[in-house]
Design an enzyme around this catalytic site. Sequence first.
Site, PDB file in Angstrom:
ATOM      1  N   SER A 156       6.413   6.423   5.998  1.00 41.64           N
ATOM      2  CA  SER A 156       7.208   6.445   4.773  1.00 41.64           C
ATOM      3  C   SER A 156       6.416   5.950   3.570  1.00 41.64           C
ATOM      4  O   SER A 156       6.371   6.614   2.521  1.00 41.64           O
ATOM      5  CB  SER A 156       8.466   5.596   4.951  1.00 41.64           C
ATOM      6  OG  SER A 156       8.130   4.246   5.250  1.00 41.64           O
ATOM      7  N   ASP A 157       5.768   4.785   3.687  1.00 39.05           N
ATOM      8  CA  ASP A 157       5.063   4.243   2.521  1.00 39.05           C
ATOM      9  C   ASP A 157       3.796   5.031   2.204  1.00 39.05           C
ATOM     10  O   ASP A 157       3.428   5.184   1.036  1.00 39.05           O
ATOM     11  CB  ASP A 157       4.755   2.752   2.708  1.00 39.05           C
ATOM     12  CG  ASP A 157       3.965   2.461   3.965  1.00 39.05           C
ATOM     13  OD1 ASP A 157       3.733   3.392   4.758  1.00 39.05           O
ATOM     14  OD2 ASP A 157       3.590   1.289   4.178  1.00 39.05           O
ATOM     15  N   CYS A 158       3.123   5.552   3.230  1.00 35.49           N
ATOM     16  CA  CYS A 158       1.945   6.381   2.979  1.00 35.49           C
ATOM     17  C   CYS A 158       2.332   7.667   2.241  1.00 35.49           C
ATOM     18  O   CYS A 158       1.620   8.114   1.337  1.00 35.49           O
ATOM     19  CB  CYS A 158       1.259   6.729   4.295  1.00 35.49           C
ATOM     20  SG  CYS A 158       0.602   5.304   5.190  1.00 35.49           S
ATOM     21  N   GLU A 175       8.325  -3.699   2.436  1.00 39.16           N
ATOM     22  CA  GLU A 175       7.137  -3.022   1.933  1.00 39.16           C
ATOM     23  C   GLU A 175       7.338  -1.512   1.920  1.00 39.16           C
ATOM     24  O   GLU A 175       7.016  -0.837   0.941  1.00 39.16           O
ATOM     25  CB  GLU A 175       5.931  -3.398   2.793  1.00 39.16           C
ATOM     26  CG  GLU A 175       4.586  -2.921   2.232  1.00 39.16           C
ATOM     27  CD  GLU A 175       4.293  -1.474   2.573  1.00 39.16           C
ATOM     28  OE1 GLU A 175       3.670  -0.779   1.751  1.00 39.16           O
ATOM     29  OE2 GLU A 175       4.715  -1.017   3.657  1.00 39.16           O
TER      30      GLU A 175
END
Length: 257
Positions: A103-105, A182
Amino acid sequence: MRFQVMGVYEWSGMNPLPPETWLLPTFLPGYNGAQLWDVAFAVQAILATNLPDEYGSMLKKANYFIKNTQIRKNSYGDLDYWYRHVMKGGWCFSTLDNGWPVSDCTAEGLKSALMLAQMPSHIAGEAIAAEQLYDAVDFILSLQNSNGGFASYELTRSYAWLEMINSAESFADIMIDYQYVECTSAVYTNLEGNKSHIVNTGWAMLALIEAGQEIIGVFNKNCMISCSAYRTIFPIWALGVYRNRVLLPTKLQKMYK
């Protein structure tokens, strides 16, 4: 040790894992680096300096890498049958060969791709296709849990009590994919209108100064990473933002007084 049985390395019984894991065969599961993660942050740091003309060659290569590292299709077969989440549109932590979108990438890859798309083509190269942007947004939305939070690789599908059967001695909280601040914060902007918060920015600068050059990441009780690129990326990012939002405006104010 299965690695010893496979003849990958000689195990004397003193070390539970081989010292040079990067020498293991590439077909074994695992990460092959942090390329997308580092490139996405490096692009944002360089663009924050407002000196893109000096980094044209690097930005073109980064843009090409980001566009071609996005996963363009889902796994084969019936995803529901194999309990697999969709993959199309996501970005992995490292390269396309890794095959595990996060998700964050994906959020950082999408953000960098959008920023590069706004640059002149002679500086950053051809912009990413609109279809790829739509796929990235669809993938991110598919990972949002019912309470609004985001985990890393998939939805939070089960219960925390499964940790009771966690047999790992070194890692905790690995039985299900939990939601993390995060990952969620990487998807959302900080304040309405994407405005910086002076107090948070101040604390971040103090932390950066205090931390010095040794920035090593160990987080979530299940991930141990040496983020050596951070020591270059984030100082450049912070100084670039300071130059354009504080230093230059202050000089202009003095010139016109």
